[in-house]
Motif scaffolding. Structure first.
Motif, PDB file in Angstrom:
ATOM      1  N   GLN A  24     -13.852   0.970 -71.206  1.00  0.00           N
ATOM      2  CA  GLN A  24     -14.929   0.676 -70.242  1.00  0.00           C
ATOM      3  C   GLN A  24     -16.300   0.620 -70.916  1.00  0.00           C
ATOM      4  OE1 GLN A  24     -14.317   2.555 -66.233  1.00  0.00           O
ATOM      5  NE2 GLN A  24     -12.832   3.708 -67.438  1.00  0.00           N
ATOM      6  N   GLY A  25     -16.279   0.528 -72.243  1.00  0.00           N
ATOM      7  CA  GLY A  25     -17.541   0.348 -72.967  1.00  0.00           C
ATOM      8  C   GLY A  25     -18.322   1.625 -73.216  1.00  0.00           C
ATOM      9  N   ILE A  26     -17.701   2.790 -72.981  1.00  0.00           N
ATOM     10  CA  ILE A  26     -18.379   4.071 -73.226  1.00  0.00           C
ATOM     11  C   ILE A  26     -18.239   4.400 -74.722  1.00  0.00           C
ATOM     12  CG2 ILE A  26     -18.327   6.553 -72.665  1.00  0.00           C
ATOM     13  CD1 ILE A  26     -18.957   4.957 -70.181  1.00  0.00           C
ATOM     14  N   SER A  27     -19.325   4.757 -75.385  1.00  0.00           N
ATOM     15  CA  SER A  27     -19.192   5.066 -76.823  1.00  0.00           C
ATOM     16  C   SER A  27     -18.486   6.420 -76.954  1.00  0.00           C
ATOM     17  CB  SER A  27     -20.552   5.050 -77.523  1.00  0.00           C
ATOM     18  OG  SER A  27     -21.312   6.158 -77.156  1.00  0.00           O
ATOM     19  N   TYR A 108       0.745   9.128 -82.740  1.00  0.00           N
ATOM     20  CA  TYR A 108       0.155   8.151 -83.659  1.00  0.00           C
ATOM     21  C   TYR A 108      -0.049   6.807 -82.941  1.00  0.00           C
ATOM     22  CZ  TYR A 108      -0.801   6.066 -88.256  1.00  0.00           C
ATOM     23  OH  TYR A 108      -1.387   5.450 -89.328  1.00  0.00           O
ATOM     24  N   ILE A 109       0.964   6.411 -82.163  1.00  0.00           N
ATOM     25  CA  ILE A 109       0.833   5.162 -81.383  1.00  0.00           C
ATOM     26  C   ILE A 109      -0.374   5.271 -80.445  1.00  0.00           C
ATOM     27  CG2 ILE A 109       1.894   3.774 -79.533  1.00  0.00           C
ATOM     28  CD1 ILE A 109       4.639   4.482 -80.685  1.00  0.00           C
ATOM     29  N   MET A 110      -0.494   6.443 -79.804  1.00  0.00           N
ATOM     30  CA  MET A 110      -1.554   6.598 -78.801  1.00  0.00           C
ATOM     31  C   MET A 110      -2.945   6.609 -79.430  1.00  0.00           C
ATOM     32  SD  MET A 110       0.079   9.152 -75.994  1.00  0.00           S
ATOM     33  CE  MET A 110      -1.280   8.849 -74.882  1.00  0.00           C
ATOM     34  N   VAL A 111      -3.055   7.248 -80.591  1.00  0.00           N
ATOM     35  CA  VAL A 111      -4.348   7.291 -81.276  1.00  0.00           C
ATOM     36  C   VAL A 111      -4.747   5.879 -81.721  1.00  0.00           C
ATOM     37  CG1 VAL A 111      -4.978   7.770 -83.673  1.00  0.00           C
ATOM     38  CG2 VAL A 111      -4.769   9.625 -82.106  1.00  0.00           C
ATOM     39  N   LYS A 112      -3.778   5.123 -82.253  1.00  0.00           N
ATOM     40  CA  LYS A 112      -4.081   3.754 -82.711  1.00  0.00           C
ATOM     41  C   LYS A 112      -4.493   2.881 -81.512  1.00  0.00           C
ATOM     42  CE  LYS A 112      -0.291   3.225 -85.127  1.00  0.00           C
ATOM     43  NZ  LYS A 112       0.782   2.626 -85.890  1.00  0.00           N
ATOM     44  N   ASN A 113      -3.869   3.150 -80.388  1.00  0.00           N
ATOM     45  CA  ASN A 113      -4.203   2.407 -79.165  1.00  0.00           C
ATOM     46  C   ASN A 113      -5.661   2.675 -78.754  1.00  0.00           C
ATOM     47  OD1 ASN A 113      -3.328   0.768 -76.900  1.00  0.00           O
ATOM     48  ND2 ASN A 113      -3.434   2.623 -75.659  1.00  0.00           N
ATOM     49  N   ALA A 114      -6.074   3.944 -78.869  1.00  0.00           N
ATOM     50  CA  ALA A 114      -7.460   4.299 -78.507  1.00  0.00           C
ATOM     51  C   ALA A 114      -8.439   3.586 -79.445  1.00  0.00           C
ATOM     52  CB  ALA A 114      -7.652   5.812 -78.582  1.00  0.00           C
ATOM     53  N   VAL A 115      -8.098   3.562 -80.732  1.00  0.00           N
ATOM     54  CA  VAL A 115      -8.981   2.907 -81.712  1.00  0.00           C
ATOM     55  C   VAL A 115      -9.055   1.404 -81.422  1.00  0.00           C
ATOM     56  CG1 VAL A 115      -9.247   2.362 -84.182  1.00  0.00           C
ATOM     57  CG2 VAL A 115      -8.609   4.689 -83.458  1.00  0.00           C
ATOM     58  N   LYS A 116      -7.889   0.840 -81.073  1.00  0.00           N
ATOM     59  CA  LYS A 116      -7.857  -0.593 -80.736  1.00  0.00           C
ATOM     60  C   LYS A 116      -8.793  -0.903 -79.555  1.00  0.00           C
ATOM     61  CE  LYS A 116      -3.918  -2.534 -79.491  1.00  0.00           C
ATOM     62  NZ  LYS A 116      -2.475  -2.540 -79.607  1.00  0.00           N
ATOM     63  N   LYS A 117      -8.886   0.059 -78.621  1.00  0.00           N
ATOM     64  CA  LYS A 117      -9.746  -0.172 -77.442  1.00  0.00           C
ATOM     65  C   LYS A 117     -11.226   0.070 -77.773  1.00  0.00           C
ATOM     66  CE  LYS A 117      -6.738  -1.147 -74.098  1.00  0.00           C
ATOM     67  NZ  LYS A 117      -5.461  -1.059 -74.725  1.00  0.00           N
ATOM     68  N   GLY A 118     -11.510   0.614 -78.992  1.00  0.00           N
ATOM     69  CA  GLY A 118     -12.925   0.757 -79.372  1.00  0.00           C
ATOM     70  C   GLY A 118     -13.382   2.179 -79.648  1.00  0.00           C
ATOM     71  N   ALA A 119     -12.487   3.167 -79.510  1.00  0.00           N
ATOM     72  CA  ALA A 119     -12.896   4.556 -79.796  1.00  0.00           C
ATOM     73  C   ALA A 119     -13.024   4.755 -81.303  1.00  0.00           C
ATOM     74  CB  ALA A 119     -11.861   5.524 -79.227  1.00  0.00           C
ATOM     75  N   ALA A 301      -1.296  15.736 -69.228  1.00  0.00           N
ATOM     76  CA  ALA A 301      -2.452  15.526 -70.106  1.00  0.00           C
ATOM     77  C   ALA A 301      -3.025  14.121 -69.869  1.00  0.00           C
ATOM     78  CB  ALA A 301      -2.037  15.703 -71.560  1.00  0.00           C
ATOM     79  N   MET A 302      -2.124  13.135 -69.707  1.00  0.00           N
ATOM     80  CA  MET A 302      -2.581  11.753 -69.495  1.00  0.00           C
ATOM     81  C   MET A 302      -3.258  11.609 -68.128  1.00  0.00           C
ATOM     82  SD  MET A 302       0.884   9.918 -70.700  1.00  0.00           S
ATOM     83  CE  MET A 302       1.380   9.780 -72.390  1.00  0.00           C
ATOM     84  N   GLU A 303      -2.646  12.233 -67.122  1.00  0.00           N
ATOM     85  CA  GLU A 303      -3.168  12.130 -65.757  1.00  0.00           C
ATOM     86  C   GLU A 303      -4.566  12.764 -65.683  1.00  0.00           C
ATOM     87  OE1 GLU A 303      -0.129  13.623 -63.167  1.00  0.00           O
ATOM     88  OE2 GLU A 303      -1.487  13.730 -61.459  1.00  0.00           O
ATOM     89  N   SER A 304      -4.700  13.957 -66.312  1.00  0.00           N
ATOM     90  CA  SER A 304      -6.017  14.621 -66.268  1.00  0.00           C
ATOM     91  C   SER A 304      -7.037  13.817 -67.068  1.00  0.00           C
ATOM     92  CB  SER A 304      -5.927  16.063 -66.767  1.00  0.00           C
ATOM     93  OG  SER A 304      -5.378  16.133 -68.063  1.00  0.00           O
ATOM     94  N   ALA A 305      -6.574  13.149 -68.142  1.00  0.00           N
ATOM     95  CA  ALA A 305      -7.481  12.306 -68.938  1.00  0.00           C
ATOM     96  C   ALA A 305      -8.024  11.174 -68.079  1.00  0.00           C
ATOM     97  CB  ALA A 305      -6.730  11.732 -70.143  1.00  0.00           C
ATOM     98  N   TYR A 306      -7.145  10.623 -67.251  1.00  0.00           N
ATOM     99  CA  TYR A 306      -7.573   9.524 -66.380  1.00  0.00           C
ATOM    100  C   TYR A 306      -8.649  10.012 -65.394  1.00  0.00           C
ATOM    101  CZ  TYR A 306      -7.550   6.115 -62.676  1.00  0.00           C
ATOM    102  OH  TYR A 306      -7.964   5.205 -61.736  1.00  0.00           O
ATOM    103  N   ILE A 307      -8.355  11.161 -64.765  1.00  0.00           N
ATOM    104  CA  ILE A 307      -9.306  11.678 -63.764  1.00  0.00           C
ATOM    105  C   ILE A 307     -10.625  12.050 -64.436  1.00  0.00           C
ATOM    106  CG2 ILE A 307      -9.680  13.422 -61.985  1.00  0.00           C
ATOM    107  CD1 ILE A 307      -6.708  13.741 -61.771  1.00  0.00           C
ATOM    108  N   ALA A 308     -10.520  12.706 -65.613  1.00  0.00           N
ATOM    109  CA  ALA A 308     -11.754  13.110 -66.309  1.00  0.00           C
ATOM    110  C   ALA A 308     -12.548  11.881 -66.736  1.00  0.00           C
ATOM    111  CB  ALA A 308     -11.403  13.970 -67.526  1.00  0.00           C
ATOM    112  N   SER A 309     -11.834  10.817 -67.145  1.00  0.00           N
ATOM    113  CA  SER A 309     -12.592   9.651 -67.622  1.00  0.00           C
ATOM    114  C   SER A 309     -13.319   8.961 -66.462  1.00  0.00           C
ATOM    115  CB  SER A 309     -11.713   8.693 -68.416  1.00  0.00           C
ATOM    116  OG  SER A 309     -10.650   8.264 -67.646  1.00  0.00           O
ATOM    117  N   THR A 310     -12.740   8.976 -65.257  1.00  0.00           N
ATOM    118  CA  THR A 310     -13.484   8.373 -64.133  1.00  0.00           C
ATOM    119  C   THR A 310     -14.754   9.195 -63.848  1.00  0.00           C
ATOM    120  OG1 THR A 310     -12.303   9.571 -62.402  1.00  0.00           O
ATOM    121  CG2 THR A 310     -11.390   7.451 -63.010  1.00  0.00           C
ATOM    122  N   SER A 311     -14.635  10.529 -63.983  1.00  0.00           N
ATOM    123  CA  SER A 311     -15.831  11.375 -63.773  1.00  0.00           C
ATOM    124  C   SER A 311     -16.831  11.166 -64.896  1.00  0.00           C
ATOM    125  CB  SER A 311     -15.438  12.853 -63.716  1.00  0.00           C
ATOM    126  OG  SER A 311     -14.453  13.036 -62.747  1.00  0.00           O
ATOM    127  N   ALA A 312     -16.327  10.971 -66.129  1.00  0.00           N
ATOM    128  CA  ALA A 312     -17.228  10.763 -67.273  1.00  0.00           C
ATOM    129  C   ALA A 312     -17.994   9.447 -67.115  1.00  0.00           C
ATOM    130  CB  ALA A 312     -16.422  10.760 -68.567  1.00  0.00           C
TER     131      ALA A 312
END
Ligand SMILES: Cc1cc2nc3c(=O)[nH]c(=O)nc-3n(C[C@H](O)[C@H](O)[C@H](O)COP(=O)(O)OP(=O)(O)OC[C@H]3O[C@@H](n4cnc5c(N)ncnc54)[C@H](O)[C@@H]3O)c2cc1C
Length: 480
Positions: A24-27, A108-119, A301-312
């Motif tokens: 979502q473009g958040i640094s 490892y797959i998940m971390v690479k996915n995050a980097v691919k999205k821009g993290a 962990a994934m579900e809470s990440a989703y909720i936390a990211s909407t709040s972030a």
């Protein structure tokens, strides 16, 4: 540089939050003390809910390519004897199967996915200290022996059960019901693959054992044991595990070989004092969010990440990172999971008293008999254990009426002795009588721990009861 969000910990929770935010473009800066790929003590079972979230994150295909096992049911054993087969419910919003993938590969797959999205990902970065000034949160870390400092507007603690972020906002770790587990890998396991087996056993109850075998005959074998200050672990867990492997699984593991050292880890199942503070949110195991009934925490962990990211995202948009603004996270969580968690916590608090274990095991045996005799009830039990049917829904009168067998023949099956895997009811009754005497003796010899336990169960029951009373109001859209 000041990041919008810094995430400590790149397990499933941290990588998911980084993916959702960066997309979502958040640094976003993601830090982990480990270099990836890295191992993590786990059962490696990706529940249907985890597959759902991996799909939302955009990396389910890669996970399924590497996992390539598809398991639709689990075999349950009681004291070493086969009890029943629990199916994952079909036709829910989740897939009707689970899969197995070692955490070394999954994370490892998940971390690479995050980097691919821009993290931005910084591995090998151990966070040592967290503090804040009026404008930022400041993270002091050590990377390759050098001190390094990062600044962010918001911090997400995704650093697991030993979370430094959780401690930095005043929580005390292991201050309630906690599970300690050990696991090891075995190769060349014979029999049907892939397969999941769950063992309920008086030697490690309250807790479970598991044998998860992938489609190459590699088994992840472990046991987990619940404890708290009133009911500390009295047995040597390693010894109980060795006994489980060398005695109970002796025939099953004949010809196989150990493929890893036996390693242990823990997870807590109580609500921490807080999951938010000014500029801070906790997710996943850092917030003790794993499922209290089956210990699965990857999807939580994934579900809470989703909720936390909407709040972030909301906090970044409004430039408000105060604890008051972040209450949104708590509120969303309560809306999605609060009552369900309350019911599961009540069940766990009832089950954790080892003085009553014989009574519980007998109850499980009878529930399993009913499940074997009635496919609908079996589906219901599988759904509740796996967390796919929310425990909150399962105790509503409508759900119970729908699930409980109505055919008298099913109830009569409880008294049939034709099945060799269960003993005669007469034998059970005598056993139950003896167990009641044993239990009364144990209660009398340790009154204080049992009184504390009774108070906790009572409080949890009151919480659950008030939740039940609010259900019709919530269903009608009335805020309470
Ligand atoms: C024995 C066992 C078996 C389990 N089996 C299953 C299962 O089969 N299925 C399932 O769904 N769940 C299972 N769980 C639960 C599951 O492992 C966790 O719920 C899940 O890993 C939580 O993810 P997380 O991202 O919150 O934390 P974690 O996966 O623990 O990730 C935390 C990350 O933070 C990093 N970190 C920690 N401290 C710091 C620091 N100071 N600085 C920088 N980085 C740091 C760590 O290196 C790690 O990478 C099991 C747990 C155990 C203990």
């Amino acid at each position: 540089m000041v990041f919008d969000v810094i995430i400590v910990g790149a397990g499933p929770g941290g990588s998911s939050a980084a993916t959702f935010l960066a997309a979502q473009g958040i640094s976003t800066l993601l830090l982990d003390k480990a270099t990836f790929p890295r191992d993590k003590v786990c059962g490696d079972c990706l529940a249907p809910q985890a597959l759902y979230w991996l799909d939302e994150l955009g990396c389910v295909d890669e996970v399924l390519d590497q996992a390539d096992s598809c398991i639709t049911a689990g075999y349950i054993f009681l004291n070493g004897k086969y009890l029943f087969t629990g199916d994952f419910p079909q036709n829910t919003r989740y897939p009707g199967f689970c899969t197995l993938l070692e955490r070394k590969k999954l994370d490892y797959i998940m971390v690479k996915n995050a980097v691919k999205k821009g993290a931005i990902f910084k591995p090998g970065c151990l966070v040592k200290r967290i503090y804040r000034n009026d404008d930022y949160i400041i993270v002091d870390a050590v990377s390759e022996g050098t001190d390094i400092q990062f600044k962010g507007r918001l911090l997400i603690g995704a650093d697991g059960a030993n979370s430094i972020v959780s401690r930095s906002i005043g929580n005390v770790l292991r201050d309630g019901t906690t599970a300690v587990s050990v696991r090891a890998y075995y190769e060349n396991v014979h029999g049907e693959w892939p397969q999941i087996q769950v063992y309920i056993d008086e030697r490690f109850f309250p807790g479970i054992g598991w044998v998860f075998v992938n489609n190459r005959g590699r088994a992840n074998i472990g046991i987990g044991y619940i404890f708290d200050k009133n009911f500390p672990v009295k047995d040597n867990l390693r010894k109980v595990f060795d006994d489980f492997v060398n005695r109970d699984l002796k025939r099953y593991l004949k010809g196989s070989r150990p493929a890893s050292p036996t390693a242990g880890w823990w997870a807590s199942f109580f609500r921490p004092r807080t999951v938010i503070a000014d500029r801070v949110m906790l997710i996943g195991d850092a917030a003790n969010l794993a499922d209290p009934i089956n210990g699965a925490g990857i999807h939580k962990a994934m579900e809470s990440a989703y909720i936390a990211s909407t709040s972030a995202v909301h906090a970044v948009a409004t430039d408000d990172y105060s604890v008051a603004a972040l209450r949104r996270y708590e509120a969303l969580w309560r809306e999605m999971d609060g009552f369900d968690w309350q019911v599961r916590q009540l069940l766990l608090s009832i089950a954790k008293n080892p003085n009553l274990k014989e009574v519980y095991l007998l109850l499980i045996k009878y529930i399993a008999r009913l499940a074997r005799a009635d496919a609908r009830f079996q589906g219901f039990c599988g759904g509740v254990f796996s967390g796919i049917i929310p425990a909150g829904d399962s105790i509503s009168p409508a759900a119970l009426l729908d699930a409980i067998p109505l055919d008298p023949a099913v109830w009569f099956s409880l008294f049939r002795a034709s099945d060799r895997s269960v003993s005669l009811p007469v034998h059970d009754t005598i056993l139950a009588g003896l167990n009641v005497i044993k239990t009364v003796g144990r209660f009398a010899s340790n009154p204080s721990e049992n009184i504390d336990w009774g108070v906790e169960v009572f409080n949890n029951a009151i919480g659950t009861a008030s939740g039940i009373m609010q259900l019709p109001l919530l269903a009608a859209g009335i805020e309470t």
